[in-house]
Design a protein around this motif. Structure first.
Motif, short mmCIF file in Angstrom:
data_model
loop_
_atom_site.label_atom_id
_atom_site.label_comp_id
_atom_site.label_asym_id
_atom_site.label_seq_id
_atom_site.Cartn_x
_atom_site.Cartn_y
_atom_site.Cartn_z
N ILE A 658 154.02 -5.73 14.10
CA ILE A 658 155.01 -5.22 15.07
C ILE A 658 156.10 -6.27 15.30
O ILE A 658 157.28 -5.96 15.38
N PHE A 659 155.67 -7.54 15.40
CA PHE A 659 156.61 -8.64 15.64
C PHE A 659 157.66 -8.70 14.53
O PHE A 659 158.87 -8.69 14.78
N TYR A 660 157.19 -8.68 13.28
CA TYR A 660 158.14 -8.79 12.16
C TYR A 660 158.91 -7.49 11.92
O TYR A 660 160.04 -7.51 11.43
N PHE A 661 158.33 -6.36 12.28
CA PHE A 661 159.05 -5.09 12.19
C PHE A 661 160.24 -5.13 13.14
O PHE A 661 161.37 -4.75 12.78
N THR A 662 160.01 -5.63 14.38
CA THR A 662 161.09 -5.71 15.37
C THR A 662 162.15 -6.70 14.93
O THR A 662 163.35 -6.42 14.98
N LEU A 663 161.71 -7.88 14.47
CA LEU A 663 162.67 -8.89 14.01
C LEU A 663 163.46 -8.35 12.81
O LEU A 663 164.67 -8.56 12.69
N GLY A 664 162.75 -7.66 11.90
CA GLY A 664 163.41 -7.07 10.73
C GLY A 664 164.48 -6.07 11.14
O GLY A 664 165.59 -6.05 10.60
N ARG A 665 164.17 -5.25 12.13
CA ARG A 665 165.15 -4.26 12.63
C ARG A 665 166.42 -4.95 13.11
O ARG A 665 167.53 -4.51 12.82
N LEU A 666 166.22 -6.01 13.90
CA LEU A 666 167.37 -6.75 14.44
C LEU A 666 168.14 -7.44 13.32
O LEU A 666 169.38 -7.42 13.28
N LEU A 667 167.40 -8.02 12.39
CA LEU A 667 168.02 -8.75 11.28
C LEU A 667 168.89 -7.81 10.43
O LEU A 667 170.02 -8.16 10.04
#
Length: 1054
Positions: A658-667
């Protein structure tokens, strides 16, 4: 059976033995009575001649199974019915209770199933009345039990009986018999009230009234576990009885003169009466009179406190009060003569209930619901009579808040078993009603909340400034009270969305309350409080703050909210300097970062924090706003375990995705390749360090945890790629540089699902072509290269997992990995980014090897196990559907035994209750049957090798297709299928393959139907193929589907 005595011993063992082996032996020996119709006479013989209650129970329960599961002749069923009635009349009073119950169930089951077959079945009310008129207590009891069971039987669907047939029977019973039975229950209650009657008779009579009022009158199948009854659609023919005041008074009298369970069942009947539809009454006057009687009855109970010390009565009484406002408008309540007295007593009762909350915790929900509905109606009140709510509601709100704060002290002193904060469901139910109450006299309520909150906040701030953490219990008490207040403020803020009162003054007050929570946030992570992250009361406070953020975000963050919420931000600016939603977001993200840094040990706080972060990033506008914040850019640049220790905790490894999914979305919102490279640099280092790890160390724990973390991180990033461009960035980074590591990890760690499952799940996410992200240039070989990597992984995993011995937990260690591997292949085959003809053309074994291994893995699992695990079944049948659709030759080129197994499994899948599986299997069968029809039935002789093989398989297994066609007909005709369109497609293909099979099947189905119906049903079959030609053109298929719908309707009409 040697003798009746031996049978009685076996029956006693079956029902009373403590030894499972003994019970199982008795069950298998006696199974013939319930399975074989030839034993029906023996069951009657046992009832006539055995005095053992267990033998009698076996006989009656076996007959219930016989009549439910077998089609018995009409005469036999009538004989059983009259036998049971005679038996109960002559021997009923001597039987054990459980035998009587079983015989009554048999009588009612036969009655329901034969309701339309003969008029004599419908005489059941007349037959049961004979028991009531004989003047003997035991017979009276049996008669009431028959009525009770009959209403229950008619109200619930039976296995093997279609829902349509069940509803048809239930509606006919409702129209012909239910009202008469309800009147019998009322007459019995009146009669039993006068006599010093047997308690058992009263119980049965009141249970019968309740069952009649709880009948599913219009087939809405209300969920019984749901607290919301809805409106009860009682038929108009009942009007005279319900408008008669003596009916309602009877239940009030019973409540006053009995104890639970009789008294609370009387209240349940009143709850049902309070829920009767408005249109039942002849006019407004009758309806008002009915309401007036209800209110005076409930007022009298409050005045005398009659029976409210009994918990069951108390709970049901709260439900009754809750129903009054659900079914009646405030203007109607206010117009009732003694409304002022009633509302005063209800308010006092509510306050008293809130003060004794430990005793009444489950019932508070109904009382809060009543008051919240009352205040919601005030703006629409046009009556001249005052509602009197202004003086009571603030007191109730204050009593609720005070009782919540008192609960904290009671928990700390171990005075109660369960902390109300731990009961998530009750908490949410109460918080849903609260905003309406708090916003009714918002000035008063908010002043009260601020007055409570300020001193606790000051003490908590002071405690943080001390060098060492203060008195632990005192701090826990403060944190508990703050948790309640933050939850309450969060609920009030959320209620802003549904509030109908004027906006601006309320916004200022929202600002006042929210400011106190933001003030608290400045304190929670400072001073000595930072030593308390492991304490549960501190964790709960932070969870409440996250919940507050969610509610505040929904109402006050975003461009639209910003323009319409100037008053709130003006107040927040005055109090705390928070000028706009960007500054508020900064506070929220700061808290998210703090939680992720400090709560490495608490999985729940990390999970809720990440959920909030994900929801903020998910909205297009809020996501864009986040990118303007320094805190977010800091997280994007420093997302390693040095900065966020939770990444180091194995218990949090699922949260990494979930953490990297959220960061990926922002990125990926900015679509910058330079930022992507900077972002993945830390993951690149992990890749490099793993790639240079020597063989002898590769099986160490350090490598294991690094791999698990890396795969979960990569899956999150892959989930965030939603466009061709962003997917290309990820693909170019991983291939060809890093894909060898995936293969190496798979080969070395096959026996460790903690590693292989995250790895396979990452690949499953990486290969899915969602939003057409896997679209490569026309000159690019990337699609083919990607499939070759997939093939290597599947072969590496499959060849090793199949070589391992069968583990004790096959799902975790074997089946789970296999279903993810099958999903990978299915997604790749259906992704439309590979031209699979290339592989055969150039002699590349990648496709053949992957398919071969997938089939080997599928065949290694017994079909029963596949059907037992839903995810496994979905993956297996999805693969079969894709193979039958796009790679038919692969299926038909298998040996006959394997082909027969796969097609047989499709037959099982078609019967599955999971509609998605059933539809997939139907599509797979349709593709196979259409291939057969187009290449074998229509052609002079099979032209391709695949067609020759398929013809050979079907010749060797001639029952394969007919069995599936039979299953499809049985589902469509005798079951309630929601995917009839999907099931109709293969039916036409299978009929056209061999019309003789269809003729034979038609005869088989007709033979199972009653003789007097067969001629009509044969006509239905003839219409099925009307205007349908021997082709599989779309137009012809649609015509068949239309005919099938009509055919099904006509066939099921009795």
């Amino acid at each position: 059976m040697e003798s009746l005595a031996h049978l009685s011993v076996l029956c006693e063992r079956l029902y009373t033995s403590q030894d499972p082996a003994e019970r199982a032996h008795a069950e298998s020996t006696l199974a013939c009575f319930s399975v074989n119709t030839e034993y029906i006479q023996q069951c009657q013989y046992i009832l006539d001649n055995s005095s053992s209650p267990y033998a009698q129970l076996l006989a009656s329960s076996s007959l219930v199974k016989q009549v439910t599961e077998h089609v018995l002749s009409l005469q036999l069923r009538l004989d059983i019915r009259s036998y049971v009635l005679t038996f109960l009349a002559s021997k009923g009073q001597e039987l054990q209770g459980f035998v009587t119950t079983s015989l009554i169930q048999l009588l009612c089951r036969i009655t329901k199933l034969g309701w339309y077959d003969d008029d004599r079945f419908r005489d059941i009310v007349k037959e049961a009345m004979k028991f009531l008129t004989q003047g003997m207590v035991d017979h009276f009891l049996i008669g009431l039990k028959i009525f009770n069971q009959l209403v229950s039987e008619m109200n619930q669907s039976n296995p093997g009986l279609s829902l349509t047939h069940h509803r048809k029977t239930a509606c006919s019973f409702r129209d012909l018999a239910l009202f008469q039975i309800f009147q019998i229950s009322l007459t019995s209650l009146q009669q039993l009230q006068m006599d010093a009657a047997d308690e058992r008779l009263r119980e049965q009579a009141i249970a019968l009234s309740l069952k009649c009022l709880s009948f599913d009158f219009i087939g809405t199948s209300l969920d019984e576990s749901s607290e919301d009854l809805g409106t009860i659609q009682i038929p108009s023919s009942w009007r005279p009885v319900l408008e008669d005041t003596s009916t309602m008074q009877l239940f009030f009298d019973y409540y006053a003169s009995t104890k639970p369970p009789l008294s609370n069942e009387a209240l349940e009947c009143l709850v049902r009466l309070a829920s009767v539809r408005r249109s039942l009454f002849s006019g407004e006057a009758e309806r008002s009179k009915f309401l007036s009687h209800l209110m005076s009855g409930t007022r009298e109970i409050l005045r005398t406190q009659q029976g409210l010390s009994e918990h069951e009565n108390y709970h049901e009484y709260c439900r009754l009060l809750g129903r009054l406002k659900t079914n009646y408008q405030l203007s109607e309540l206010v117009s009732v003569e003694n409304y002022g007295d009633w509302i005063r007593l209800v308010a006092e009762f509510t306050i008293q209930s809130l003060q004794s909350w430990q005793w009444a915790s489950g019932s508070v929900y109904y009382l809060l619901g009543l008051w919240s509905r009352l205040v919601s109606s005030v703006p629409y009140l046009k009556s001249d009579s005052p509602s009197l709510l202004d003086s009571y509601v603030p007191k109730i709100t204050e009593a609720y808040i005070t009782s919540r704060l008192d609960s904290v002290q009671a928990v700390l002193q171990n005075n109660i078993a369960e902390d109300p904060l731990d009961n998530e469901e009750h908490l949410q139910d109460q918080l849903d009603s609260l905003p309406y109450l708090c916003r009714f006299q918002y000035d008063k309520t908010s002043s009260y909340i601020v007055a409570l909150l300020e001193p606790i906040l000051q003490s908590y701030t002071g405690a943080g400034k001390m060098q060492a953490a203060g008195e632990s219990q005192q701090l826990q008490a403060m944190e508990g009270q703050l948790t309640w207040l933050v939850h309450i403020i969060g609920a009030i803020v959320r209620g802003r969305q549904s509030s109908s009162s004027s906006a601006e003054p309320q916004e200022v007050i929202d600002g006042e309350l929210a400011a106190r929570v933001f003030q608290l946030i400045q304190v929670t992570d400072t001073g000595s409080h930072v030593q308390r992250y492991a304490v549960s009361s501190k964790q709960r406070l932070d969870l409440a703050i996250l919940s507050f953020f969610q509610n505040f975000r929904r109402v006050y963050v975003g461009d639209q909210a910003m323009h319409s919420s100037k008053q709130l931000y003006a107040r927040l600016n005055e109090l705390l300097g928070l000028q706009d939603h960007l500054m508020v977001l900064n506070v929220i993200v700061g808290k998210i970062a703090t939680n992720l840094k400090c709560y490495a040990q608490s999985e729940e706080v990390v999970e809720q924090t990440l959920n909030l972060f994900q929801e903020l990033a998910a909205g297009y506008m809020s996501g864009k706003l986040l990118l303007k914040l320094d805190a977010v850019n800091y997280i994007l640049e420093n997302h390693t375990r040095e900065y966020f220790p939770f990444l180091d905790e194995y218990s949090n490894s699922r949260n990494r995705t979930i953490f990297y999914f959220t960061l990926g979305r922002l990125l990926f919102m900015e679509d910058s390749s330079a930022k992507f490279k900077a972002f993945i640099s830390s993951l690149q280092q992990v890749f490099v360090s793993l790639e240079v790890t020597p063989e002898q160390v590769f099986r160490s724990d350090g490598v294991k945890f690094a791999l698990i973390g890396l795969m979960r991180d990569l899956r999150g990033i892959a989930m965030a790629t939603n466009s061709r461009r962003t997917y290309g960035l990820l693909f170019d980074w991983l291939y060809p540089a890093h894909t060898p590591l995936l293969l190496r990890a798979m080969e070395q760690w096959t026996d460790t699902p903690e590693v292989t499952t995250p790895l396979l799940k990452f690949v499953a996410e990486f290969v899915i072509n969602k939003t057409q992200r896997l679209t490569f240039d026309s000159s690019s070989p990337n699609g083919i290269l990607l499939f070759r990597e997939i093939s290597k992984l599947i072969v590496a995993y499959g060849s090793r997992i199949l070589a391992l011995p069968t583990p004790s937990d096959p799902y975790t260690y074997k089946y789970k990995g296999i279903w993810v591997a099958l999903t990978i292949l299915t997604r790749a085959l259906a992704g439309n980014y590979v031209n699979f003809g290339v592989f055969e053309l150039y002699g590349d074994r990648a496709l053949a090897d992957a398919l071969d291994m997938a089939l080997k893995m599928s065949l290694s699992i017994p079909l029963a196990s596949i059907m037992a695990f839903r995810k496994l079944a979905r993956a297996y049948f999805a693969l079969l559907e894709v193979l039958c659709h796009n790679h038919t030759s692969v299926i038909v080129n298998l040996d006959t035994a394997t082909f027969a197994h796969l097609v047989g499994s499709l037959d099982t899948g078609v019967k599955c209750l999971d509609v998605s599986i059933s539809s997939q299997c139907a599509s797979a069968v349709d593709n196979l049957a259409a291939f057969y029809f187009n290449n074998i039935t229509v052609e002079e002789s099979p032209s391709s090798a695949a067609a020759v093989n398929l013809a050979r398989h079907i010749a060797e297994c001639p029952t394969l297709f007919p069995e599936i066609l039979k299953s499809l007909f049985e589902i469509v005709l005798f079951e309630d299928c929601s995917n009839q369109w999907s099931l109709s497609r293969p039916m036409l293909s299978l009929i056209l393959i061999n019309e003789q099979i269809f003729t034979g099947l038609k005869s088989q189905i007709l033979a199972t139907q009653p003789p007097d119906q067969q001629h009509r049903l044969a006509g239905c079959f003839d219409k099925l193929m009307a205007d349908v030609t021997r082709t599989l053109e779309p137009k012809n298929r649609d015509k068949f589907t239309q005919n099938l719908t009509v055919f099904r309707h006509d066939f099921r009409a009795k």
